[in-house]
Design an enzyme around this catalytic site. Sequence first.
Site, mmCIF file in Angstrom:
data_model
loop_
_atom_site.group_PDB
_atom_site.id
_atom_site.type_symbol
_atom_site.label_atom_id
_atom_site.label_comp_id
_atom_site.label_asym_id
_atom_site.label_seq_id
_atom_site.Cartn_x
_atom_site.Cartn_y
_atom_site.Cartn_z
ATOM 1 N N LYS A 95 -76.077 2.802 67.713
ATOM 2 C CA LYS A 95 -74.671 3.209 67.660
ATOM 3 C C LYS A 95 -73.938 2.462 68.752
ATOM 4 O O LYS A 95 -74.534 2.074 69.753
ATOM 5 C CB LYS A 95 -74.543 4.719 67.912
ATOM 6 C CG LYS A 95 -73.317 5.329 67.275
ATOM 7 C CD LYS A 95 -73.562 5.641 65.823
ATOM 8 C CE LYS A 95 -72.296 6.071 65.118
ATOM 9 N NZ LYS A 95 -72.592 6.598 63.772
ATOM 10 N N ASP B 294 -67.325 3.685 62.038
ATOM 11 C CA ASP B 294 -67.495 5.117 62.323
ATOM 12 C C ASP B 294 -66.071 5.598 62.614
ATOM 13 O O ASP B 294 -65.104 4.947 62.183
ATOM 14 C CB ASP B 294 -68.454 5.316 63.518
ATOM 15 C CG ASP B 294 -68.884 6.770 63.699
ATOM 16 O OD1 ASP B 294 -69.752 7.223 62.942
ATOM 17 O OD2 ASP B 294 -68.330 7.471 64.574
ATOM 18 N N GLY C 78 -60.467 17.062 58.695
ATOM 19 C CA GLY C 78 -60.258 15.627 58.832
ATOM 20 C C GLY C 78 -59.495 15.058 57.653
ATOM 21 O O GLY C 78 -59.302 15.723 56.630
ATOM 22 N N ALA D 247 -63.603 12.227 54.958
ATOM 23 C CA ALA D 247 -62.895 13.329 54.297
ATOM 24 C C ALA D 247 -62.300 12.846 52.968
ATOM 25 O O ALA D 247 -62.335 13.551 51.954
ATOM 26 C CB ALA D 247 -61.789 13.854 55.212
HETATM 27 O O1 2IT Z 1 -72.760 7.866 61.138
HETATM 28 C C1 2IT Z 1 -73.043 6.989 60.294
HETATM 29 O O2 2IT Z 1 -74.052 7.049 59.605
HETATM 30 C C2 2IT Z 1 -72.123 5.856 60.167
HETATM 31 N N1 2IT Z 1 -71.128 5.812 60.867
HETATM 32 C C3 2IT Z 1 -72.431 4.731 59.227
HETATM 33 C C4 2IT Z 1 -73.346 3.734 59.855
HETATM 34 C C5 2IT Z 1 -73.609 2.500 59.040
HETATM 35 O O3 2IT Z 1 -74.301 1.622 59.576
HETATM 36 O O4 2IT Z 1 -73.168 2.385 57.895
#
Ligand code: 2IT
Length: 447
Positions: free
Chosen positions: A124, A164, A236, A241
């Site tokens: 992340k 994200d 959201g 959402a």
């Molecule tokens: O929380 C998640 O799974 C995402 N934000 C998507 C992550 C992604 O690599 O598609």
Amino acid sequence: MKTTEIMARLRAKYPGEVEYLQAVQEVLESVEDIYNRHPEFEKAKIVERMVEPDRVFSFRVTWVDDSGTVRTNTGWRVQFNSAIGPYKGGLRFHRSTSLSMLKFLGFEQTFKNALTTLPMGGAKGGADFDPKGKSEEEIMRFCQAFMTELWQCIGPDQDIPAGDVGVGGREIGYMYGMYKKLAREYNTGVLTGKGVNWGGSILRPQATGYGALYFTQNLLHRIGKDVKDHRIAISGFGNVAWGAAEKASQLGAKVIAISGPDGVCEIPDGITPEMTDYMLVMRASNRDKVEDMATKFPDRCKFTPGGKAWDIPCDIALPCAFQNELDEADARKLKENGCWCCCEVSNMGCRPEAIAFFQANGILFAPGKAVNAGGVATSGLEMTQNASHINWSGKEVDEKLHFIMNSIHESCVKYGLQPDGSVDYVKGANIAGFMKVAGAMLDQGIV
Ligand code: 2IT
């Protein structure tokens, strides 16, 4: 292993990293019993290794705003675990982003990605940049400045970021443009969530929300129910959402509330396709106000400032906004108003006390790492299309997404089935994800 002992050590080592500690505690509590039945896990110290990210990059991001003022933010990429594949996970741009938040999200991502059945490790990243009120040009300059550091950490076979909170197709576009300039690499597979004309997958934008509804259908079908004709409250109005509202409506449910940081919009007759489309306009405006929906559709919508989606009577609650957005008081109010199911779509959207309340009061609950895994799963499908230089049709992607959500549900049932025939989806998801990652780590030796 003893969860209490490991948590005490982590609390002393990482004081103040509350989101990270909360996420680790939930997983360890779920897996403790099964872990202790596998002495080979303990011998290889799997848990001690799994709770630490493989590595963390942190960097300064400097850019110039529209008034000519120099601005400085902090960016991160947390590469958590690569046991089952290259690092994969989204980027979050939000004013409250911190290392603790990204460690919690990277940790969760590791198990979620394991559940998808696809070979992806967990990661992340993001920045404490606040998109609220920023112009299109400021967003572009920030994304470019962010990529001048991030590009060295990523690659189509190493680490593949996506969106994200605060990062959608627009931001991915600006980042991809800068990545190519810096790296002189033209492999589209380095980021997912791209535009369909330049390597993106059809249905990736909708996938998290659609997948969440496919999972919810599975959970309801198991007990002889269906989402059709039920009232759904959604928090959201962002990408997740939006997809959830659209698929819920297509399946015959009535979306009777959406909410934002400014309050809640009650929609007594249910959301319409024009209204779900308008959610995209609201997101792109960077105003971060759900009131805009009531201003645009005054006959269908009633806005209450300061209110939450959980104030509106519903059958099914779908938190789609942010971590810890639903607390015990909200859970109690939902129950009082007749709610009987909560599928968490946001990552760690419910406080532990809210989950305990749902479980103690017979309210069906499923956790984000299972419910929202359709997003990253479809990112995995985007990577496959990029690597093989092909484009699947919407129908093909939707079928694969549906199949993956069914198999995630099956895994939860397999590992979460209780003696009374009910399913503990929290345990099921955590154990299923954990067993896969732990097994892979064991196979690959002490590294
Ligand atoms: O929380 C998640 O799974 C995402 N934000 C998507 C992550 C992604 O690599 O598609």
